[in-house]
Each structure stands twice: as C-alpha cells, then as structure tokens.
Design an enzyme around this catalytic site. Structure first.
Site, mmCIF file in Angstrom:
data_model
loop_
_atom_site.group_PDB
_atom_site.id
_atom_site.type_symbol
_atom_site.label_atom_id
_atom_site.label_comp_id
_atom_site.label_asym_id
_atom_site.label_seq_id
_atom_site.Cartn_x
_atom_site.Cartn_y
_atom_site.Cartn_z
ATOM 1 N N GLU A 1 0.822 -1.202 0.000
ATOM 2 C CA GLU A 1 0.000 0.000 0.000
ATOM 3 C C GLU A 1 0.861 1.258 0.000
ATOM 4 O O GLU A 1 0.556 2.245 -0.674
ATOM 5 C CB GLU A 1 -0.928 0.004 1.220
ATOM 6 C CG GLU A 1 -2.006 -1.066 1.203
ATOM 7 C CD GLU A 1 -1.481 -2.440 1.550
ATOM 8 O OE1 GLU A 1 -0.331 -2.526 2.019
ATOM 9 O OE2 GLU A 1 -2.202 -3.428 1.352
ATOM 10 N N ARG B 1 6.596 -14.088 1.077
ATOM 11 C CA ARG B 1 5.980 -12.793 1.404
ATOM 12 C C ARG B 1 6.571 -12.219 2.683
ATOM 13 O O ARG B 1 6.742 -11.010 2.815
ATOM 14 C CB ARG B 1 4.466 -12.982 1.557
ATOM 15 C CG ARG B 1 3.691 -11.700 1.826
ATOM 16 C CD ARG B 1 3.697 -10.793 0.631
ATOM 17 N NE ARG B 1 2.802 -9.645 0.810
ATOM 18 C CZ ARG B 1 2.604 -8.712 -0.101
ATOM 19 N NH1 ARG B 1 3.231 -8.783 -1.268
ATOM 20 N NH2 ARG B 1 1.785 -7.716 0.125
ATOM 21 N N GLU C 1 13.743 -6.582 -3.253
ATOM 22 C CA GLU C 1 14.493 -7.082 -4.407
ATOM 23 C C GLU C 1 13.628 -7.810 -5.428
ATOM 24 O O GLU C 1 14.149 -8.450 -6.342
ATOM 25 C CB GLU C 1 15.630 -7.997 -3.937
ATOM 26 C CG GLU C 1 16.711 -7.271 -3.168
ATOM 27 C CD GLU C 1 17.959 -8.103 -2.959
ATOM 28 O OE1 GLU C 1 19.056 -7.555 -3.120
ATOM 29 O OE2 GLU C 1 17.828 -9.317 -2.658
ATOM 30 N N GLU D 1 2.927 -5.706 -10.950
ATOM 31 C CA GLU D 1 4.395 -5.648 -10.885
ATOM 32 C C GLU D 1 5.062 -6.660 -11.816
ATOM 33 O O GLU D 1 5.944 -6.286 -12.596
ATOM 34 C CB GLU D 1 4.848 -5.830 -9.429
ATOM 35 C CG GLU D 1 4.446 -4.660 -8.540
ATOM 36 C CD GLU D 1 4.640 -4.942 -7.054
ATOM 37 O OE1 GLU D 1 4.579 -3.980 -6.280
ATOM 38 O OE2 GLU D 1 4.848 -6.118 -6.687
ATOM 39 N N ASN E 1 -0.971 -8.575 -6.154
ATOM 40 C CA ASN E 1 -1.240 -7.835 -7.390
ATOM 41 C C ASN E 1 -0.357 -8.291 -8.551
ATOM 42 O O ASN E 1 0.841 -8.526 -8.381
ATOM 43 C CB ASN E 1 -1.125 -6.331 -7.112
ATOM 44 C CG ASN E 1 0.239 -5.766 -7.407
ATOM 45 O OD1 ASN E 1 0.608 -5.613 -8.574
ATOM 46 N ND2 ASN E 1 0.993 -5.439 -6.364
#
Length: 429
Positions: A65, A273, A315, A342, A339
């Site tokens: 976010e 994550r 990274e 990217e 998402n």
C-alpha cells in the site's frame, strides 16, 4: 456527527488502554516486530520535527500500500513545491522499503497504536492539513480524533474484501459513524463501492477509479546485484514463486521437482511474502531432498542447486527481471492473492491459484485474454511451467498481461486533484 454505542465503547476502551499498549509494544519488541530505535513512535512520541507549512499525511497499512502511493506523491510534489508529506505505516518492513524510495520532502513515521493518548500526541505534533488513507485499514480512534480536529479525511485506492465487509457488518452503527467521517473515497472496484455504501458511506462520496498499482513505476533493481545474479544463474532456465505463503513453498517445490524432469537445469527462485520465514522454508525443503540456498545467508545459487530462497526485502525487481515465468502466491493459500501489475510490468508470465479475490477484476481480465493461467494443484503448476518453457507460451502471456495491466496515470492524477481540493492554495510561512 453520527455516533454509535459501539464507537462510544471502543473510544472509552481506547482512552484507558495506555498500559495495555505499552505491554503489547514490549511483546512485539521481544519478537522483532517493532523497530528498537523508533518504537516510541508507536506511542505517539515523534521521531522528527514537523516541517513548516502544509503537511499532507498518508497512512498505509504495509509495504504494498505504501509503495503504491509513491508515484502519486511524486506528481503532487511537482505540482506543489510548498507542501511536505508525512507517510505512516505499521510495519518494520515498510519502513525499510521506504527508506531509499521516498519522494522529496517526505517523512516516514510509524503510526501510533489506536490509543487515544498516543493519537493525541501524534496529532498535536504533526498537525496534518489533510489525512489520506490508502486501501482500507480503518482504525476507529485515529479516524475519530482526526475528524474531531477538523482534519479532512480522504481514502485513495480503497479496497474491501467480502470477508472484511462481513466483519464490519456486525457493527453497522460503528461502521456508519466511521464512514461518514470521510469526505471522499476513490475505490478500486464497484464491489468495494457497494460494500462501503452498505456500511454507511454516502453514495455521493464514493468514486470508482481503479487501482493505483495499475500503471505504477516498474520495481527497481540494483544493477550490480542483477548482474551478479544473472552471472551465477548463467544459461539455466528459471521460474519464480513470488510473495508465497505457507504451504505454497512446498507446493511450488513439488511442482518444480516434476517440471525439472522435462526442463533440464531448471532453477526455482522462491520469494516468501514474509522474509523472516526463509530459514524455516529452507529446512523444510532440504528435508524433501532438495538442494537449497538462501540469499539472506549470503549465498548465490550454484549449478547443482534446485531452489534459491530470496528471503530479502525490496528485491522483487531483480527476480521478475531474471525469470520469464512467475507463480504469484497468496492464491493457493487463503490470502486472497497479490497484485499482478508488478510482474506484468517486467514481462513476466503469470501463473496463480484460484484464491485471488483481492484482485478479482484484473485477474478476470487476464483470464479472458489468456494473459495469465490459473492452477489448482502442484501437478497443474508443474504442467503449466513445463508447457511455458516447451512451447514458448510464456512470452505471449507476458505480452498480453503487460497490455492489460498497463494503466495510465489517470488514477494517480485524480487522487492528486482530490487532495489539492482540500488543502490551501498557498502554505502559511
């Protein structure tokens, strides 16, 4: 302004929760979840001086976010060189990511716990001219106190899942009292708009604009690190499992073992994550008989390695550039997916599981155009990876995804215009 018994009870508890907040803070410090140099910010104690003039305050829940609004802040900063920016987040990882990426005239602080004393100290010091929430992390006391001080509250890039909506629906009076304290919200989808209106947001205050992450700048990559990694991998075929959650690493490892039978020399890069899980993941995969190296241990992938765990922050841009294919995590677990903008921006073909409800509109568009592929099992993931290498479908998928996911700056520009409408034309000196 509307109040409710639920909000009144929450605020009363918040007013007396100072001791509890300090106890929680001590526990989080012991577990490495707070910054030992800056933990007082969580109690509302400022870590820096307030800059003079108009200050636009952005609050984001975490890394994704926070990163999504940087482009908007860049545009806003160029339009108005007389204003400053305060960014608040609640995670250590977000502060690390923002450290070298914040636009000019920006300050980062950890958001205070939702305790009235901490919030009062925070607002007394920073005195923001406008408060801008991103996505949908609604802290009741923070919203209430900000509104009570006549700070205009906006929300950009708002997104609410059906699960979050169901939780808020149990407190309709409280949710309505909070929603009505926002002047305007720009939301990602019609579903989110409907949820927020049912929770009490007036229909004239909501606007469906799409996601700020669409059309955002490409993730950066350090040229030296990228070159070093490319040299270590050499000519090996590579695929990526990005933003994974438990048990997705083991699912990907099982798929990798099967795919490697058809794709000689295949290397899997796993980017969890939560990087702190890296060592635990390595241990589990080694127990499966796989050869695994870990980036945080200072290693590069060797020719005999099966899997390389990239358990570092900031990274992802390297790994998307190296790999032509990625499985996006959070979608075979119950985390709602991550998402696709990217990887699409960096020409990476996208595979994902069925549980991608956080971004269901864009995934539906990708599926319709064959710009991504859904898998349900390790076996299906192995087949998808094998076929992508065998028939070179990865390039076609990546090109299609890039077209679908490449938005303009329209969403950011609308956010800029909205914010500017709530701040003075010229800052006080």
């Amino acid at each position: 302004m509307l109040t409710s018994p639920g909000l009144a009870v929450y605020l009363a508890v918040s007013a007396g929760a100072g001791a509890m907040a300090r106890q929680i803070l001590r526990h989080r410090l012991r577990n490495g979840k707070e910054d030992r140099q800056r933990f007082q910010e969580r109690l509302g104690v400022p870590g820096l001086a307030r800059p003079a003039g108009t200050l636009v305050w952005f609050h984001s829940a975490s890394v994704g976010e926070a990163i999504s609004i940087l482009g908007l802040i860049e545009i806003l900063g160029k339009r108005r060189k007389d204003i400053g920016f305060l960014l608040t987040t609640g995670t250590v990882s977000s502060s690390v990511m923002l450290k070298d990426r914040m636009p000019a005239r920006s300050i980062h602080q950890f958001v205070p716990y939702d305790v009235r004393s901490a919030i009062s100290s925070f607002l007394d010091h920073w005195r923001p001219s406008v408060g801008v929430w991103t996505e949908s992390e609604f802290w009741p006391a923070l919203i209430y106190e900000s509104h009570r001080r006549t700070i205009p509250l906006l929300c950009l890039n708002a997104r609410m899942s059906s699960a979050s909506y169901r939780r808020w629906r149990w407190a309709p009076g409280m949710s309505s009292a909070l929603m009505q304290r926002f002047e305007h919200m720009l939301v990602q989808s019609s579903d989110t708009a409907a949820y927020l209106q049912r929770l009490g947001l007036p229909s004239q205050r909501v606007e469906v604009t799409g996601s700020l992450k669409q059309g955002a700048a490409k993730l950066p990559a350090n040229d030296n690190d990228l070159g070093e990694m490319s040299e270590a991998i050499a000519e090996r075929p590579v695929w990526l499992a990005a933003s994974t959650h438990n048990p997705e690493e083991e699912i990907a490892a099982e798929a990798h073992r099967a795919a490697a039978e058809s794709v000689p020399g295949l290397l899997l890069i796993v980017v969890p994550r939560h990087p702190e899980r890296g060592q635990e993941i390595q241990k589990r995969l080694i127990e499966r008989g796989l050869k695994v190296k870990r980036r945080s241990a200072g290693h590069l992938p060797a020719p005999a390695d099966d899997i390389y765990i990239a358990d570092t922050l900031g990274e992802l841009g390297i790994w998307y550039r190296i790999s032509p294919i990625c499985f996006l995590g959070g979608s075979l677990s119950e985390n709602g997916g991550h998402n696709p903008f990217e990887p699409a921006a960096l020409d990476c073909a996208i595979l994902h599981g069925p549980n991608a409800w956080n971004f269901k509109e864009i995934y539906a568009d990708l599926a319709a155009a064959e710009g991504a592929r859904t898998v349900w099992t390790a076996e299906q993931l192995a087949v998808a990876v094998t076929e992508a290498f065998a028939n070179e479908s990865a390039g076609k998928m990546a090109a299609t995804a890039a077209v679908i996911c490449s938005g303009s700056t329209d969403v950011a520009n609308r956010g800029v215009e909205l914010i500017l409408s709530y701040i003075p034309e010229r800052s006080a000196v």
